[in-house]
Motif scaffolding. Structure first.
Motif, mmCIF file in Angstrom:
data_model
loop_
_atom_site.group_PDB
_atom_site.id
_atom_site.type_symbol
_atom_site.label_atom_id
_atom_site.label_comp_id
_atom_site.label_asym_id
_atom_site.label_seq_id
_atom_site.Cartn_x
_atom_site.Cartn_y
_atom_site.Cartn_z
ATOM 1 N N LYS A 1 0.822 -1.216 0.000
ATOM 2 C CA LYS A 1 0.000 0.000 0.000
ATOM 3 C C LYS A 1 0.858 1.269 0.000
ATOM 4 N N THR A 2 1.916 1.239 -0.766
ATOM 5 C CA THR A 2 2.760 2.409 -0.968
ATOM 6 C C THR A 2 2.618 2.879 -2.411
ATOM 7 N N PRO A 3 2.839 4.177 -2.683
ATOM 8 C CA PRO A 3 2.741 4.685 -4.060
ATOM 9 C C PRO A 3 3.952 4.257 -4.892
ATOM 10 N N ALA A 4 3.990 2.988 -5.246
ATOM 11 C CA ALA A 4 5.175 2.405 -5.885
ATOM 12 C C ALA A 4 5.470 3.049 -7.236
ATOM 13 N N VAL A 5 4.428 3.284 -8.048
ATOM 14 C CA VAL A 5 4.643 3.884 -9.372
ATOM 15 C C VAL A 5 5.184 5.298 -9.217
ATOM 16 N N SER A 6 4.626 6.036 -8.268
ATOM 17 C CA SER A 6 5.094 7.402 -8.011
ATOM 18 C C SER A 6 6.562 7.402 -7.597
ATOM 19 N N LEU A 7 6.947 6.463 -6.742
ATOM 20 C CA LEU A 7 8.347 6.346 -6.339
ATOM 21 C C LEU A 7 9.255 6.097 -7.540
ATOM 22 N N MET A 8 8.810 5.254 -8.475
ATOM 23 C CA MET A 8 9.625 4.936 -9.646
ATOM 24 C C MET A 8 9.731 6.116 -10.613
ATOM 25 N N VAL A 9 8.624 6.842 -10.806
ATOM 26 C CA VAL A 9 8.650 8.012 -11.695
ATOM 27 C C VAL A 9 9.574 9.081 -11.119
ATOM 28 N N GLN A 10 9.464 9.331 -9.823
ATOM 29 C CA GLN A 10 10.351 10.281 -9.154
ATOM 30 C C GLN A 10 11.808 9.839 -9.299
ATOM 31 N N MET A 11 12.067 8.558 -9.143
ATOM 32 C CA MET A 11 13.421 8.020 -9.245
ATOM 33 C C MET A 11 14.014 8.272 -10.629
ATOM 34 N N VAL A 12 13.238 8.000 -11.663
ATOM 35 C CA VAL A 12 13.748 8.151 -13.037
ATOM 36 C C VAL A 12 14.107 9.600 -13.322
ATOM 37 N N TRP A 13 13.201 10.534 -12.963
ATOM 38 C CA TRP A 13 13.494 11.942 -13.261
ATOM 39 C C TRP A 13 14.690 12.438 -12.444
ATOM 40 N N THR A 14 14.820 11.992 -11.214
ATOM 41 C CA THR A 14 15.971 12.378 -10.391
ATOM 42 C C THR A 14 17.272 11.892 -11.026
ATOM 43 N N CYS A 15 17.277 10.677 -11.526
ATOM 44 C CA CYS A 15 18.477 10.136 -12.187
ATOM 45 C C CYS A 15 18.827 10.931 -13.438
ATOM 46 N N VAL A 16 17.803 11.383 -14.162
ATOM 47 C CA VAL A 16 18.039 12.232 -15.335
ATOM 48 C C VAL A 16 18.728 13.526 -14.911
ATOM 49 N N LEU A 17 18.251 14.125 -13.827
ATOM 50 C CA LEU A 17 18.875 15.361 -13.331
ATOM 51 C C LEU A 17 20.319 15.116 -12.900
ATOM 52 N N CYS A 18 20.578 13.955 -12.292
ATOM 53 C CA CYS A 18 21.957 13.620 -11.901
ATOM 54 C C CYS A 18 22.879 13.588 -13.118
ATOM 55 N N VAL A 19 22.439 12.926 -14.169
ATOM 56 C CA VAL A 19 23.266 12.792 -15.377
ATOM 57 C C VAL A 19 23.409 14.125 -16.103
ATOM 58 N N SER A 20 22.346 14.941 -16.058
ATOM 59 C CA SER A 20 22.377 16.216 -16.785
ATOM 60 C C SER A 20 23.306 17.229 -16.128
ATOM 61 N N GLY A 21 23.588 17.040 -14.826
ATOM 62 C CA GLY A 21 24.435 18.000 -14.130
ATOM 63 C C GLY A 21 23.754 19.322 -13.843
ATOM 64 N N SER A 22 22.429 19.390 -14.030
ATOM 65 C CA SER A 22 21.712 20.667 -13.927
ATOM 66 C C SER A 22 21.113 20.926 -12.554
ATOM 67 N N TYR A 23 21.128 19.905 -11.685
ATOM 68 C CA TYR A 23 20.391 20.005 -10.416
ATOM 69 C C TYR A 23 20.841 21.183 -9.558
ATOM 70 N N GLY A 24 22.170 21.411 -9.474
ATOM 71 C CA GLY A 24 22.674 22.493 -8.635
ATOM 72 C C GLY A 24 22.188 23.845 -9.110
ATOM 73 N N GLN A 25 22.266 24.059 -10.415
ATOM 74 C CA GLN A 25 21.811 25.313 -10.986
ATOM 75 C C GLN A 25 20.300 25.470 -10.808
ATOM 76 N N LEU A 26 19.555 24.403 -11.008
ATOM 77 C CA LEU A 26 18.103 24.457 -10.847
ATOM 78 C C LEU A 26 17.719 24.816 -9.415
ATOM 79 N N LEU A 27 18.440 24.269 -8.450
ATOM 80 C CA LEU A 27 18.131 24.569 -7.057
ATOM 81 C C LEU A 27 18.454 26.021 -6.716
ATOM 82 N N ASP A 28 19.517 26.570 -7.315
ATOM 83 C CA ASP A 28 19.789 27.994 -7.149
ATOM 84 C C ASP A 28 18.597 28.818 -7.641
ATOM 85 N N TYR A 29 18.016 28.381 -8.750
ATOM 86 C CA TYR A 29 16.926 29.126 -9.363
ATOM 87 C C TYR A 29 15.643 29.081 -8.536
#
Length: 521
Positions: free
Chosen positions: A404-432
């Motif tokens: 009874k956990t939002p498993a699909v939501s966890l996976m979607v969040q995981m994928v987009w986070t990994c994309v941000l890791c590879v893109s190197g943009s996360y630090g700049q985005l957080l500044d913004y």
């Protein structure tokens, strides 16, 4: 209008309110007061407290104002938490702040918050904290490094738009962001196996990092006090540059007053104390939410802010605020120019030499791991709530049949986070996004006033302490900070506002698609 009609209308409104704000019955109530408080504290304590004081010191150039910046952050954080306690106790639903904004201001505002949370705030923070873990793992294993590339795709050139500089990041997979990705994947999968499993991890790691922060404070008091640092920071120098009439150089030739420079300094301190609201995302899974949600918010924020202020006082006890950028020793560099801004590492190294650096690296890794668990666990509940409202991918509303956990939501969040890791943009985005985060806090507290008027008879198990004075002061202070950031830190504000505004056409497109799907069903 007849009395019967008025009664019927009131009953209809009450029924709609109850429907929109009731507990999500399908979720498991697995968080008690201790776990909820640990989630507040664990989500707040990441790597920021160990680093941002160097930047704040360079901006304020005053020991008193360094502490002042954290006091302002502490006041705003605790007042915000007291306000959110009322909203959470009223509406103990999955999604928390998303639900508060939806009910107070309308679905567009709830969506814009959820959109920004998914695109940048939550996922970008998870990526940044994961990379911080990898960075400090590199202290023990030098092969874990941002320059040790496995696959390097592209160096995005800087793109200058007025005062803003976009781009300028490396896209690819290196050993440092690989560590971050592996942590994100592992914690996302583990959190599928029930809220109690995620809470257990949270409790263990939050206890460890709170102990580490407390240990830093106690060591600073009993072991690390440095006579030269005390003389430089406190003997006639503590209030230096702290008068209301003092002028401060914040770069670009801009001289500003003390209140303005304190507002500018909030970029670092407010972000380091952020994510306290994450416990509201999991409200439907908190036992006795009318008591435990407000109490966990008050306890969690109060303890963390006390530790943060204590840590900064210890920094001033061990190292001078001023220093030389090219200083040879840790003491000569001071707080302002600690190597790579790692102030806490410099403090422990000053006390214990090389061993101190290793101890602090281990403490930050513990902190980052626990922080990411809390962010991953809680963030997924927001997208789940949005999907239930037809404002996110429909499959994200599905729960794991067993846990009874939002498993699909966890996976979607995981994928987009990994994309941000590879893109190197996360630090700049957080500044913004710091500016936008504050805007959503203001809107949510404005919503508190609006709900008091629109639903005066709604059940309020807890009422915000100091209402209406403290919430009003919060709004004024936050708006002042945002105006100052718009004026003096445009590179941090306009792009973040742009990310939020892009969500408006996305909302209308998603709403239209959702209505079409309902009609065709």
């Amino acid at each position: 209008m007849s009395a019967n009609t008025k009664t019927t209308t009131a009953a209809t409104v009450s029924t709609a309110w109850d429907f929109h704000t009731h507990q999500d019955k399908e979720l498991v109530k697995g968080l008690g007061l201790t776990s909820a408080t640990m989630l507040v504290m664990g989500s707040m304590i990441g790597s920021g407290i160990f680093i941002v004081s160097a930047e704040i010191s360079r901006e304020v150039d005053s020991p008193a104002l360094l502490i002042g910046a954290w006091l302002v952050t502490g006041f705003m954080t605790i007042v915000g938490a007291l306000c959110y306690g009322e909203l959470a106790a009223m509406m103990p639903r999955a999604g928390g702040q998303y639900v508060f904004l939806r009910e107070a201001l309308g679905p567009l505002w709830g969506f814009l918050y959820g959109w920004t949370l998914f695109m940048v705030i939550q996922t970008g923070t998870i990526a940044a904290v994961g990379v911080a873990f990898g960075k400090f793992l590199g202290v023990f294993f030098p092969s874990v490094s941002s320059s040790n590339w496995i696959v390097h795709f592209w160096k995005v050139p800087p793109i200058h738009l007025g005062p803003m500089a976009l781009g300028n990041m490396d896209v690819g997979l290196n050993t440092q962001n690989l560590v971050a990705i592996l942590i994100v994947i592992a914690l996302s999968v583990v959190n599928i196996f029930g809220i109690r499993t995620g809470a257990l991890i949270q409790n263990v790691f939050t206890s460890a990092k709170v102990a580490a922060l407390l240990g830093l404070v106690l060591l600073g008091v009993f072991v690390g006090r440095n006579a030269q640092a005390l003389a430089a920071n406190f003997q006639g120098n503590f209030w230096r540059n702290a008068g209301l009439g003092a002028l401060h150089d914040i770069g670009g030739g801009a001289l500003v007053g003390t209140l303005t420079v304190l507002a500018v300094a909030q970029v670092g301190s407010l972000f380091s104390a952020d994510a306290w609201n994450n416990v509201t995302f999991t409200a439907a899974e908190v036992k006795n939410p009318s008591r435990n949600l407000p109490l966990s918010l008050a306890l969690g924020t109060g303890i963390v802010i006390a530790l943060y202020i204590g840590c900064n006082l210890i920094y001033l006890n061990v190292l001078p605020l001023d220093g030389a950028r090219n200083g040879v020793t840790i003491f000569e560099r001071g707080i302002k120019y600690a190597t790579e801004d790692r102030v806490a590492t410099a403090v422990l190294s000053q006390m214990f030499g090389r061993l101190g650096g290793f101890l602090m690296a281990a403490a930050i890794m513990l902190s980052a791991f626990g922080c990411n668990n809390g962010l991953i666990l809680s963030g997924a509940r927001v997208y789940y709530a949005m999907a239930k409202d037809g404002l996110f991918f429909r499959g994200v509303a599905k729960l794991h049949p067993t846990y009874k956990t939002p498993a699909v939501s966890l996976m979607v969040q995981m994928v987009w986070t990994c994309v941000l890791c590879v893109s190197g943009s996360y630090g700049q985005l957080l500044d913004y996004i710091v500016f936008a985060v504050l805007v959503f806090y203001v809107l949510t507290i404005v919503g508190l006033f609006m709900l008091r008027r629109a639903h005066p008879n709604a059940e309020r198990p807890y009422r915000a302490v100091g209402y209406p004075v403290l919430p009003a002061i919060y709004i004024v202070m936050a708006l002042f900070i945002d105006v100052v950031l718009l004026r003096y830190k445009p590179q941090y504000t306009w792009p973040g506002l742009g990310i939020v505004l892009v969500g408006i056409p996305v909302y209308f497109a998603w709403s239209r698609h959702s209505r079409s799907a309902v009609r065709s069903a």
